[in-house]
Design a protein around this motif. Structure first.
Motif, PDB file in Angstrom:
ATOM      1  N   ASP A 197       0.824  -1.214   0.000  1.00  0.00           N
ATOM      2  CA  ASP A 197       0.000   0.000   0.000  1.00  0.00           C
ATOM      3  C   ASP A 197       0.859   1.266   0.000  1.00  0.00           C
ATOM      4  OD1 ASP A 197       0.136  -1.602   2.553  1.00  0.00           O
ATOM      5  OD2 ASP A 197      -0.195   0.383   3.423  1.00  0.00           O
TER       6      ASP A 197
ATOM      7  N   ASN B  19      -1.962  -4.153   3.318  1.00  0.00           N
ATOM      8  CA  ASN B  19      -2.017  -4.711   4.680  1.00  0.00           C
ATOM      9  C   ASN B  19      -2.216  -3.601   5.702  1.00  0.00           C
ATOM     10  OD1 ASN B  19       0.474  -3.498   4.814  1.00  0.00           O
ATOM     11  ND2 ASN B  19       1.642  -5.383   4.963  1.00  0.00           N
TER      12      ASN B  19
ATOM     13  N   PHE C  82      -0.672  -1.145   6.598  1.00  0.00           N
ATOM     14  CA  PHE C  82       0.443  -0.524   7.311  1.00  0.00           C
ATOM     15  C   PHE C  82       1.682  -0.328   6.448  1.00  0.00           C
ATOM     16  CE2 PHE C  82      -2.187  -1.626  10.805  1.00  0.00           C
ATOM     17  CZ  PHE C  82      -1.930  -0.643  11.750  1.00  0.00           C
ATOM     18  N   SER C  83       2.398   0.728   6.782  1.00  0.00           N
ATOM     19  CA  SER C  83       3.774   0.889   6.356  1.00  0.00           C
ATOM     20  C   SER C  83       4.571   0.912   7.648  1.00  0.00           C
ATOM     21  CB  SER C  83       3.944   2.209   5.600  1.00  0.00           C
ATOM     22  OG  SER C  83       5.322   2.481   5.430  1.00  0.00           O
TER      23      SER C  83
HETATM   24 MG   LIG Z   1       1.727  -2.227   3.748  1.00  0.00          MG
END
Ligand SMILES: [Mg+2]
Ligand SMILES: Cc1ncc(C[n+]2csc(CCOP(=O)(O)OP(=O)(O)O)c2C)c(N)n1
Lengths: 358, 318
Positions: free
Chosen positions: B142, B171, B173-174
């Protein structure tokens, strides 16, 4: 002066906290600027202490981020940009080199760009070709940028404060292994002048120039050699750009022997620049200058492949012997003592406690 | 259907078991490089990649283990690479974030966010100019949609009608940062439609849905020589980088974690198989066979030799 023993990490954090207190115009940007890591603890708690307005969480958009920092800074903001690895800034090379470095020049001094871009340099634990470069020589090839690389906690604090309050764009490189070093640091907030070199040990026999973690190894070597009456003029090249070599020229005129150690590749490294200038100054060296540093290939991941890649204490000792022609018997004694004292640690970790990266 | 299900399950279970074995053995200190485990996200890789031909080309990022394995990448070479050994898929120079296996079309994994995007688009350009019956798939997270290079490539791929699938694993999140703090929302249709690229959102934890949807998409991309954007929502179980859990850090809502665990892609696939009359005994047999195979590859990687340092200075130029 009140000094305490603190870590490099704590020193950085103290510099950030004190600078925010001193100057309302300062704020922080970064990916994960207030996350559980907060740049390995170096900016932990800024948001809690000073409020949301002091930390801007960024999308993973380095090119935009540094452009935005520059645009904000020409209006008088001070911006501290935080990047976990120098490689991430490569997306923003255009902004750094074309805008940050040239804004003052093309506005004939009307605009200034008081930003600091903190970038961590990786090494060890198999970081590999795209997470293990340092690139200080590349940034140092650009007029208009300042490049700062502290080696000790005291330098970390005082040079970060100096960088934040410098009206120019500063590339601030922190070695990940430096974060673990501890040392005496003044509690007070002081804005000192940025200098190219800090003298670490004084001596008359040989001039040794290094920076970042390499300085720590040099210090160990210098202390050992002193016991054998070989005193070394050891300098920490803590600001390679702009580069003021006055002190080095003076030192080499005295010692007539010089060794440089680059954090990055030897080729086109800081050592090349320093030695060229020494030669231009017609100093008659008693032995050829020696450049240490990384060989001219990318950083491999495997611990098997980094063997012979990073200069070691032994490499430094052998180079000093080559330069000074230390008698064989004496040198083997020195080497023996060095080997006895230095622990046999794996090649890819700074100390036994280090277990994996972030 | 049953045969397909079994094939999908084998790929899923292989990936899960490899990743869990890495996680279990990492603390022994022999895998000395950063690892970004795919546990929880396996169906995004398996479901799509099972539909690809060997000649189709795949590009990936730092979290590349599942993609490499689903594409049929050699397990022993992957593990040897992670162990820093001489039989590694790139001889030990890359470590876990640079997996590739040219023999199965796993072209490159690049650990700089979104960096492989350009190379993948160029690969699709090559396929088109040479009238190849191949397509390119770029797996990205993402966060990779926040880099400028994504927009440059999406524009170019659409303008020149290139056979590429942007396969985005969302998902949420980074590292520790939620997508809410990084993008205006988590519907990626806006990015695709800006360049008139067709878009589909799929539940990335349901291998049958990923498989069915992407089968159609892949056929379309192959036939029409046009880009497609696939958003697969999923969740990573382990810490961003490393072998452990990090839920004690509380950056993720514990209900959210529970929700995604209840949607576990392996359990889901198992249920599917049972519904299709593949019994527990048969499943256990499949798993046992995979486990024996994987354990053997780990043993090989452990005893492989470290590469000679002289190898490090080779191949700088061709
Ligand atoms: Mg991610
Ligand atoms: C250009 C760049 N910026 C930052 C990083 C540090 N980094 C490594 S992985 C990662 C998270 C990427 O998130 P996403 O693309 O969603 O993939 P995920 O890890 O969630 O699978 C970040 C920020 C990087 N590798 N490259």
């Amino acid at each position: 002066m009140f000094k305490r023993n603190i870590s490099f990490t704590e020193a950085i954090r103290e510099a950030v906290f004190q600078s925010i207190k001193k100057d309302k115009k300062l704020f922080l940007m970064g990916e994960g600027v207030d996350d559980p890591s907060s740049m390995w603890g170096t900016i932990k708690g800024v948001k809690k202490k000073f409020g949301k307005s002091k930390t801007i969480e960024m999308p993973v958009s380095e090119n935009g981020m540094i452009g935005v920092a520059i645009g904000s800074a020409i209006n008088g903001s001070k911006v501290l940009v935080n990047l976990q690895r120098v490689e991430f800034a490569l997306y923003a090379f255009e902004q750094i080199i074309n805008n940050a470095a040239k804004t003052s020049y093309i506005s004939r001094g009307k605009h200034s760009v008081p930003i600091v871009i903190r970038m961590v340099i990786g090494r060890g634990w198999g970081q590999g070709p795209e997470h293990g470069q340092s690139l200080e020589n590349i940034f140092s090839a650009i007029p208009g940028l300042k490049v700062v690389i502290p080696a000790f906690p005291e330098e970390a604090k005082s040079m970060l404060i100096a960088s934040i309050f410098d009206p120019n764009p500063v590339i601030f490189l922190e070695h990940r292994w430096s974060h673990f070093t501890r040392g005496k640091v003044d509690k007070k907030f002081k804005i000192k002048k940025l200098k190219s070199f800090n003298k670490i040990t004084s001596g008359s026999k040989l001039t040794l120039i290094a920076n970042s973690v390499n300085v720590l190894e040099c210090l160990r070597v210098s202390k050992l050699l002193k016991k054998y009456n070989i005193d070394i003029d050891l300098f920490n090249l803590c600001m390679p750009n702009p580069l003021d070599l006055t002190e080095i020229i003076r030192s080499v005129k005295k010692t007539k022997h010089v060794i440089t150690i680059d954090l990055s590749h030897i080729r086109l490294g800081m050592g090349s620049e320093i030695i060229s200038t020494i030669l231009e100054n017609r100093i008659n060296l008693k032995s050829p200058p020696i450049r240490l540093g990384l060989p001219f290939h990318p950083v491999p991941s495997s611990r098997g492949l980094v063997k012979n890649f990073y200069p070691t204490g032994q490499d430094i000792l052998y180079s000093i012997q080559k330069s000074l022609k230390i008698p064989k018997v004496k040198f083997s004694q020195i080497l023996k003592e060095y080997n006895l004292k230095s622990e046999k640690l794996p090649i890819d970790v700074p100390d036994p406690y280090f277990k994996g990266p972030f | 259907m049953n045969n397909n299900l079994i094939k999908l399950y084998k790929s899923l279970y292989l990936t899960r078991f490899v990743e869990e074995t890495i996680s279990k053995n990492y603390s022994k200190g022999q895998m000395r490089c950063p690892v970004h485990l795919s546990i929880g996200q396996e169906a995004c890789a398996t479901g799509l990649i099972e539909n690809l031909k060997k000649t189709d080309k795949l590009f990936s990022n730092h979290r590349c283990h599942a993609h490499y394995l689903a594409k049929g990448g050699n397990l022993r070479k992957m593990l040897s690479e992670i162990y820093g050994k001489n039989n590694g898929c790139v001889g030990g120079v890359g470590g876990s974030m640079h997996l590739q296996d040219q023999s199965v079309g796993m072209v490159s994994s690049i650990p700089i966010v979104s960096s492989a995007m350009g190379m993948a688009t160029g690969n699709a350009l090559y396929q088109k100019r040479n009238n190849l019956n191949e397509i390119t798939v770029i797996y990205c997270g993402d966060a990779s949609l926040e880099e400028g290079i994504f927009f440059e490539c999406a524009n170019f791929a659409s303008l020149h009608s290139l056979p590429i699938i942007f396969a985005c694993e969302n998902n949420l999140f980074s590292v520790y940062t939620n997508i809410k703090e990084r993008q205006i929302d988590s519907n990626f249709k806006k990015y695709a439609s800006a360049f008139k690229i067709p878009y589909k959102k799929i539940d990335g934890n349901r291998v049958d849905e990923v498989y069915k949807s992407t089968k159609k998409i892949i056929n379309l991309v192959r036939k029409k020589r046009k880009p497609y954007f696939v958003q697969m929502d999923t969740y990573r179980y382990k810490e961003h980088c490393g072998p452990s859990d990090d839920d004690h850090l509380k950056y993720r809502n514990s209900n959210e974690v529970k929700f995604w665990q209840s949607k576990d892609p392996i359990s889901y696939a198992k249920k599917l198989m049972k519904k299709n009359n593949i019994n527990e005994k048969k499943i256990k047999k499949i798993e046992a066979k995979i486990e024996i195979f994987v354990n053997k590859q780990f043993k090989h990687a452990e005893i492989d030799k470290l590469p000679n340092y002289k190898e490090a200075s080779k191949h700088i130029y061709v």
